[in-house]
Design a protein around this motif. Structure first.
Motif, PDB file in Angstrom:
ATOM      1  N   TYR A  13       0.787  -1.278   0.073  1.00  0.00           N
ATOM      2  CA  TYR A  13       0.153   0.146   0.159  1.00  0.00           C
ATOM      3  C   TYR A  13       0.844   1.207  -0.035  1.00  0.00           C
ATOM      4  CZ  TYR A  13      -3.558  -3.519   1.739  1.00  0.00           C
ATOM      5  OH  TYR A  13      -4.297  -4.533   1.663  1.00  0.00           O
ATOM      6  N   ARG A  14       0.476   2.374  -0.341  1.00  0.00           N
ATOM      7  CA  ARG A  14       1.198   3.510  -0.549  1.00  0.00           C
ATOM      8  C   ARG A  14       0.116   4.779   0.354  1.00  0.00           C
ATOM      9  NH1 ARG A  14       4.824   5.753  -3.656  1.00  0.00           N
ATOM     10  NH2 ARG A  14       4.888   4.101  -4.957  1.00  0.00           N
ATOM     11  N   TYR A  15       0.488   5.485   1.124  1.00  0.00           N
ATOM     12  CA  TYR A  15      -0.153   6.317   1.798  1.00  0.00           C
ATOM     13  C   TYR A  15       0.507   7.917   1.770  1.00  0.00           C
ATOM     14  CZ  TYR A  15       3.123   5.631   5.606  1.00  0.00           C
ATOM     15  OH  TYR A  15       4.284   5.359   6.322  1.00  0.00           O
ATOM     16  N   THR A  16      -0.369   8.736   1.852  1.00  0.00           N
ATOM     17  CA  THR A  16       0.195  10.115   1.665  1.00  0.00           C
ATOM     18  C   THR A  16      -0.012  10.995   3.032  1.00  0.00           C
ATOM     19  OG1 THR A  16      -2.125  10.786   0.755  1.00  0.00           O
ATOM     20  CG2 THR A  16      -0.258  10.150  -0.671  1.00  0.00           C
ATOM     21  N   ALA A  17      -0.699  10.190   3.933  1.00  0.00           N
ATOM     22  CA  ALA A  17      -0.849  10.990   5.236  1.00  0.00           C
ATOM     23  C   ALA A  17      -0.895  10.151   6.428  1.00  0.00           C
ATOM     24  CB  ALA A  17      -2.206  11.886   5.363  1.00  0.00           C
ATOM     25  N   ARG A  18      -0.434  10.659   7.679  1.00  0.00           N
ATOM     26  CA  ARG A  18      -0.451   9.866   8.836  1.00  0.00           C
ATOM     27  C   ARG A  18      -1.465  10.687   9.780  1.00  0.00           C
ATOM     28  NH1 ARG A  18       5.503   8.091  10.013  1.00  0.00           N
ATOM     29  NH2 ARG A  18       5.944  10.541   9.726  1.00  0.00           N
ATOM     30  N   PRO A  19      -1.768   9.877  10.746  1.00  0.00           N
ATOM     31  CA  PRO A  19      -1.819   8.379  11.011  1.00  0.00           C
ATOM     32  C   PRO A  19      -2.525   7.599  10.088  1.00  0.00           C
ATOM     33  CG  PRO A  19      -3.339   9.472  12.524  1.00  0.00           C
ATOM     34  CD  PRO A  19      -2.638  10.581  11.940  1.00  0.00           C
ATOM     35  N   TRP A  20      -2.032   6.562   9.706  1.00  0.00           N
ATOM     36  CA  TRP A  20      -2.669   5.480   8.698  1.00  0.00           C
ATOM     37  C   TRP A  20      -2.813   4.141   9.440  1.00  0.00           C
ATOM     38  CZ3 TRP A  20      -0.590   0.889   6.464  1.00  0.00           C
ATOM     39  CH2 TRP A  20      -1.434   0.565   5.271  1.00  0.00           C
ATOM     40  N   THR A  21      -3.928   3.545   9.251  1.00  0.00           N
ATOM     41  CA  THR A  21      -4.123   2.141   9.805  1.00  0.00           C
ATOM     42  C   THR A  21      -4.646   1.333   8.526  1.00  0.00           C
ATOM     43  OG1 THR A  21      -6.512   2.957  10.282  1.00  0.00           O
ATOM     44  CG2 THR A  21      -4.704   3.212  11.954  1.00  0.00           C
ATOM     45  N   LEU A  22      -4.576   0.017   8.952  1.00  0.00           N
ATOM     46  CA  LEU A  22      -4.984  -1.091   8.165  1.00  0.00           C
ATOM     47  C   LEU A  22      -5.622  -2.028   8.941  1.00  0.00           C
ATOM     48  CD1 LEU A  22      -5.395  -2.461   5.215  1.00  0.00           C
ATOM     49  CD2 LEU A  22      -3.131  -3.241   5.610  1.00  0.00           C
TER      50      LEU A  22
END
Length: 255
Positions: A16-25
């Motif tokens: 996965y690629r993310y562009t903001a945090r916090p990030w959860t899965l």
């Protein structure tokens, strides 16, 4: 690109690629259930007093390792021999009339497991309805195989209920059942699930008797001597006694 994993038992599921945090899965994790597929070859021999069963099963375990197998046995089966892979062990669990053969493998495994089972069952000669014994695996997703039934000359057999099994020509028997194709009294079946209701109607076979008689008569002075040879031909049901008559005028002086 993802970092290389040092865990040899795992493989990459997704990235996965993310562009903001916090990030959860959120991930749901379930244990993969073993998938068991069983192929069987069973031979059943019927006599006037007992039934002998010889079952050869090939169980294939997939998706996840399995450490034991549970086989449902016919009620009242007297086990004569069980052949298992090296290191495996077995015992029978009884609950009322239910008999379960539990096979404990040396260790949980994936792949093929070969099991061979031999045993006998008593037979009530006065009961014309006979239920053919079969072995089935508990928890199997698929069970296929062939079944061969042979019987003695003293018995007449007729199919009563196939329980979903399909009758096949004896020449279609394969594996350990192939030598039985030449048996003179044989039913052969193929099934996609264990035919636990497969039944036959049994009766005592008729005994057919033919005889060839050759007689030599010797004429002597004052007497006649008879030498007779009777060649009996017994077909169908066996006989333990033969009977013939002689003319009254011959008298009782007979050897």
């Amino acid at each position: 690109k993802v970092p290389a994993s040092t865990e040899t038992l795992c493989e990459l599921l997704s990235a996965y690629r993310y562009t903001a945090r916090p990030w959860t899965l959120d991930v749901v994790i379930d244990r993969t259930q073993p998938r068991l597929v069983v192929s069987g070859r069973t031979a059943v021999a019927i006599t006037s007093e007992r039934v002998t069963m010889h079952a050869a099963l090939e169980a294939e375990i997939g998706d996840s390792p399995l450490g034991s197998l549970r086989l449902r046995l016919p009620s009242g089966l007297r086990i004569a021999r069980v052949t298992l892979p090296p290191g495996a062990d077995w015992f029978v669990s009884r609950r009322g009339d239910e008999m379960i053969l539990i096979v404990e493998l040396e260790q949980p495994m994936i792949g093929k497991v070969l099991i061979e089972l031999m045993g006998t069952l008593p037979r009530d000669a006065d009961d014309p309805s006979f239920r053919v014994p079969v072995v089935s695996a508990a928890g199997a997703s698929a069970q296929i195989g062939q079944l061969a039934v042979v019987w003695d000359n003293d018995i007449d057999a007729h199919e009563q209920d196939s329980a979903g099994a399909r009758s096949i020509a004896p020449t279609e028997l394969t594996g350990a059942l192939k030598p039985l194709a030449a048996a003179p009294r044989l039913f052969a079946f193929q099934y996609t699930k264990p035919p636990e209701g497969l039944s036959l109607r049994l009766s005592a076979a008729d005994s057919q008797l033919a005889a060839t008689v050759v007689t030599t008569v010797s004429v002597r002075e004052g007497s006649l001597a008879y030498l007779t040879e009777i060649d009996f031909d017994i077909r169908g049901r066996s006989r333990s006694q033969l009977q013939f008559t002689t003319p009254d005028w011959l008298g009782a002086d007979i050897d």
